[in-house]
Design a protein around this motif. Structure first.
Motif, mmCIF file in Angstrom:
data_model
loop_
_atom_site.group_PDB
_atom_site.id
_atom_site.type_symbol
_atom_site.label_atom_id
_atom_site.label_comp_id
_atom_site.label_asym_id
_atom_site.label_seq_id
_atom_site.Cartn_x
_atom_site.Cartn_y
_atom_site.Cartn_z
ATOM 1 N N ARG A 132 0.850 -1.191 0.000
ATOM 2 C CA ARG A 132 0.000 0.000 0.000
ATOM 3 C C ARG A 132 0.884 1.237 0.000
ATOM 4 N N ALA A 133 0.521 2.211 -0.832
ATOM 5 C CA ALA A 133 1.321 3.428 -0.937
ATOM 6 C C ALA A 133 0.404 4.627 -1.087
ATOM 7 N N THR A 134 0.861 5.752 -0.554
ATOM 8 C CA THR A 134 0.164 7.025 -0.708
ATOM 9 C C THR A 134 0.955 7.896 -1.675
ATOM 10 N N VAL A 135 0.284 8.384 -2.693
ATOM 11 C CA VAL A 135 0.919 9.207 -3.723
ATOM 12 C C VAL A 135 0.263 10.580 -3.692
ATOM 13 N N THR A 136 1.065 11.630 -3.579
ATOM 14 C CA THR A 136 0.556 13.001 -3.530
ATOM 15 C C THR A 136 1.152 13.799 -4.675
ATOM 16 N N VAL A 137 0.293 14.429 -5.460
ATOM 17 C CA VAL A 137 0.735 15.220 -6.605
ATOM 18 C C VAL A 137 0.199 16.638 -6.443
ATOM 19 N N GLU A 138 1.094 17.616 -6.417
ATOM 20 C CA GLU A 138 0.703 19.023 -6.399
ATOM 21 C C GLU A 138 0.843 19.570 -7.819
ATOM 22 N N TYR A 139 -0.153 20.334 -8.259
ATOM 23 C CA TYR A 139 -0.144 20.794 -9.648
ATOM 24 C C TYR A 139 -1.030 22.023 -9.810
ATOM 25 N N GLY A 140 -0.935 22.638 -10.963
ATOM 26 C CA GLY A 140 -1.801 23.739 -11.330
ATOM 27 C C GLY A 140 -2.536 23.402 -12.613
ATOM 28 N N ALA A 141 -3.685 24.069 -12.810
ATOM 29 C CA ALA A 141 -4.483 23.823 -14.015
ATOM 30 C C ALA A 141 -5.146 25.116 -14.464
#
Length: 513
Positions: A132-141
């Motif tokens: 199990r893994a937690t993936v966090t992506v910060e981005y703009g749109a």
């Protein structure tokens, strides 16, 4: 299946998996054993082969969006909880038109690259199988960005999203395929005076510094990514009660709320009608979202079944009941076929659209409303559709074998209705109704394929229906219609058989209009 190698050291601690120590140190002549492989960047969908990613499954998303009305840009963070199905040195998400800033896996910075419509992520330590893994992506749109395809629908006061079929990943990085359904929570931060709304039920509201408000939502049932709805605008929420106490909420442009009320008031009786045929409504709420835009370029179809909240073009809902009632039914039926039970692949779209049109037409004809051809009975409409069968198979392919260009052709809509009509004639109305309910019960909150539907029809009817249904779904010629030996198929006109190169949009060809 790829060989799976267990990982020792920090990765085993980080992800809480058992790790076996490797006996002996590698010698100068021995190459180190790989800790995994790059995850496949496809799920092998027959219509969209580049859509989705393998090597893991997502169990939950948390989508945190902040909208700036002055710039009309979105700052966002998406957090995914996933479980690997094999040891991975790298994995990918679908992402297009997003400005990726940082990626973390298990709280540690990960390297990444954007290649086409993929976001390739290399974690600091390879991921073991079944971790199990937690993936966090910060981005703009930028909702106004011009892309090859996009889910964003900019409006004068904000935006809404139309992800179907393959554009959720223009809104947030994800495993963008209906076979990988997941739980969703949302946090939408907007200027005070605007409202942020998403799928499911409102779980909290927070007033923030800078005259901003954050709205939190949670969906009780898992969603396919193509069913996600996030909207920001000058909306009012209109609440009413459906059958059995079902909470109904409509998200309505404030300036048009009064004018839209006659259409919104139809929902309780529509839900009551469909519950009598398909069982209790499958979600915790339902309602309409007349998006604050009638722009045909940004929003070039009538309605879209985002889960618990159907998106509509407002002008459509201003018509009289007989002009919109069967389309409202079409979209409510999608809560069962398409949302609760999602297509296993995009080739299974007929299960969504054929069923939605089938019940939409039944609803229309029960009320004596003529359809777009001036017909007033299901038998008359099916006879007309039957005559077109071979032509549609030549131009749009068999019902359950579309390609990207023909995915939303009438063959998936009325062609799907014809298959269901033939099956009902073959096995009888009572058994047909039992098949429908059994299919919905067995695959609730899951994805299902055409083969799954055939298997349920065989089991419930007590007789092998695979040959009958496969002829109707995959044959290049239209089979004989049970109960109507006199019906004939119009011969194919060669001049009309030509490759199609257009990009269809959902619901352009709904028979219920």
């Amino acid at each position: 299946m790829r060989n799976r190698t267990r990982v020792t050291g920090p990765a085993a601690v980080l992800f809480g998996t058992a790790a076996a120590l490797t006996l002996g140190a590698p010698t100068a002549s021995a190459a180190p054993r790989p800790a995994g492989v790059p995850g496949p960047e496809t799920l092998g969908d027959p219509v969209f082969p580049n859509l989705g990613n393998d090597g893991y499954r997502v169990s939950a998303y948390h989508l945190d969006l902040a909208y700036d009305a002055s710039t009309r840009l979105v700052d966002a963070t998406v957090t995914l909880h996933l479980t690997t199905t094999e040891a991975l040195t790298r994995f990918s998400l679908d992402a297009l038109g997003l400005d990726i800033r940082t990626v973390r896996v298990g709280g540690r910075n990960a390297s990444f690259e954007q290649a086409g419509e993929k976001l390739r992520i290399t974690p600091a330590t390879p991921l073991p199988a079944e971790a199990r893994a937690t993936v966090t992506v910060e981005y703009g749109a930028d909702p106004r960005r011009s892309l090859a395809h996009t889910a964003w629908v900019p409006t004068p006061d904000g935006f809404a999203v139309c992800p179907q079929p393959h554009s959720a990943h223009t809104v947030f990085p994800c495993n963008d395929h209906p076979s990988d359904k997941a739980d969703f929570t949302f946090r939408l931060t907007v200027p005070s005076g605007l409202r942020g709304v998403a799928n499911g039920r409102l779980t909290g509201t927070e007033n923030l510094p800078g005259d901003r408000t954050a709205y939190a939502y949670r969906s009780r049932s898992p969603l396919a990514t193509e069913l996600v709805q996030v909207t920001v605008g000058d909306y009012v929420i209109k609440e009413r009660q459906g059958p059995h106490g079902l909470p109904l909420r409509d998200v309505v442009p404030a300036a048009r709320a009064e004018a839209l009320e006659p259409a919104l008031a139809l929902t309780p009786d529509i839900v009551r009608w469909v519950e009598a045929r398909l069982g209790a409504f499958p979600f915790e709420t339902y309602g309409l979202l007349p998006c604050n835009s009638d722009d045909v370029n940004a929003f070039d179809f009538t309605g879209l079944e985002t889960q618990t909240l159907t998106l509509y073009k407002p002008a459509f809902l201003l018509q009289e009941e007989k002009s919109i009632g069967s389309h409202l039914m079409h979209e409510v039926v999608h809560s069962y076929f398409g949302n609760s039970v999602s297509p296993g692949t995009w080739a299974d779209l007929w299960l969504n659209e054929g069923h939605a049109d089938f019940y939409g037409l039944l609803y229309r004809y029960e009320r004596g409303w003529a359809d777009s051809l001036g017909l007033t009975t299901m038998e008359a409409r099916m006879k007309d559709t039957y005559a077109r069968g071979d032509q549609w198979r030549a131009t749009s392919g068999p019902v359950a074998a579309p390609n990207e260009a023909t995915l939303f052709d009438s063959q998936r809509y009325l062609g799907g209705v014809l298959v269901l009509y033939a099956l009902r004639n073959e096995i009888g109305e009572d058994v047909f109704n039992a098949v429908e309910r059994a299919f919905l019960t067995r695959f609730r909150n899951r994805s299902a394929t055409t083969d799954d539907y055939i298997a349920v029809a065989t089991e419930v009817s007590g007789q092998d229906r695979s040959g009958f249904l496969r002829d109707w779904l995959y044959g290049t010629r239209t089979p004989r219609m049970p109960g109507h030996p006199d019906w004939t198929v119009t011969p194919v006109t060669p001049a009309l058989v030509a490759p199609q190169h257009r990009a269809s949009r959902p619901h352009d060809n709904s028979a219920t209009l």
